[in-house]
Motif scaffolding. Structure first.
Motif, mmCIF file in Angstrom:
data_model
loop_
_atom_site.group_PDB
_atom_site.id
_atom_site.type_symbol
_atom_site.label_atom_id
_atom_site.label_comp_id
_atom_site.label_asym_id
_atom_site.label_seq_id
_atom_site.Cartn_x
_atom_site.Cartn_y
_atom_site.Cartn_z
ATOM 1 N N UNK A 238 0.807 -1.194 0.000
ATOM 2 C CA UNK A 238 0.000 0.000 0.000
ATOM 3 C C UNK A 238 0.863 1.277 0.000
ATOM 4 N N UNK A 239 1.874 1.268 0.842
ATOM 5 C CA UNK A 239 2.743 2.433 0.940
ATOM 6 C C UNK A 239 3.479 2.631 -0.375
ATOM 7 N N UNK A 240 3.842 1.510 -1.019
ATOM 8 C CA UNK A 240 4.548 1.605 -2.291
ATOM 9 C C UNK A 240 3.655 2.237 -3.369
ATOM 10 N N UNK B 74 1.144 4.270 -2.823
ATOM 11 C CA UNK B 74 0.987 5.683 -2.459
ATOM 12 C C UNK B 74 2.215 6.467 -2.899
ATOM 13 N N UNK B 75 3.398 5.888 -2.662
ATOM 14 C CA UNK B 75 4.645 6.535 -3.062
ATOM 15 C C UNK B 75 4.713 6.623 -4.583
ATOM 16 N N UNK B 76 4.302 5.585 -5.294
ATOM 17 C CA UNK B 76 4.307 5.578 -6.747
ATOM 18 C C UNK B 76 3.361 6.642 -7.297
ATOM 19 N N UNK B 77 2.163 6.768 -6.704
ATOM 20 C CA UNK B 77 1.197 7.775 -7.142
ATOM 21 C C UNK B 77 1.764 9.183 -6.903
ATOM 22 N N UNK B 78 2.389 9.358 -5.760
ATOM 23 C CA UNK B 78 2.975 10.656 -5.432
ATOM 24 C C UNK B 78 4.100 10.985 -6.406
ATOM 25 N N UNK B 79 4.936 10.000 -6.755
ATOM 26 C CA UNK B 79 6.039 10.193 -7.679
ATOM 27 C C UNK B 79 5.505 10.530 -9.076
ATOM 28 N N UNK B 80 4.459 9.818 -9.512
ATOM 29 C CA UNK B 80 3.855 10.100 -10.816
ATOM 30 C C UNK B 80 3.262 11.519 -10.855
ATOM 31 N N UNK B 81 2.614 11.877 -9.754
ATOM 32 C CA UNK B 81 2.027 13.223 -9.673
ATOM 33 C C UNK B 81 3.119 14.287 -9.763
ATOM 34 N N UNK B 82 4.207 14.048 -9.053
ATOM 35 C CA UNK B 82 5.326 14.989 -9.075
ATOM 36 C C UNK B 82 5.949 15.039 -10.480
#
Length: 102
Positions: A1-3, A5-13
């Motif tokens: 789950x954390x991965x 979330x981190x992937x979504x955040x990285x894509x957004x960035x």
């Protein structure tokens, strides 16, 4: 789950950086397209400056000529007054010996 979330955040960035890069690219293209207009304006202004410099030179010559006329004016007037006086004296001199013819 954390991965995820981190992937979504990285894509957004990454998308944010991509969007900003596109905006910068558009600004660059706009500014590059303005270059010919700016160069044309500079050329037009330089031609106008040259024309105004020529006009200013002519005006300076005209002012100098008028100032010279103004400086010479008193001596010209004095000369004309003297000529008038001489002509009047000559007219009087010629008028005196004339006797009326009966």
């Amino acid at each position: 789950m954390a991965d995820r979330s981190q992937l979504a955040k990285t894509r957004e960035e990454a998308n944010s950086y991509k969007h900003r890069a596109q905006e910068v690219h558009q600004r660059i293209n706009f500014l590059e397209s303005c270059r010919p207009d700016i160069v044309g304006t500079i050329d037009r202004l330089k031609r106008r400056r040259a024309d105004l410099a020529k006009e200013m030179e002519q005006i300076t010559k005209d002012v100098a000529a008028e100032e010279k006329k103004l400086q010479e004016l008193p001596s010209i007037i004095t000369g004309l007054k003297q000529e008038r006086q001489n002509l009047a004296c000559e007219a009087i001199r010629l008028h005196r010996p004339i006797s009326e013819v009966p």
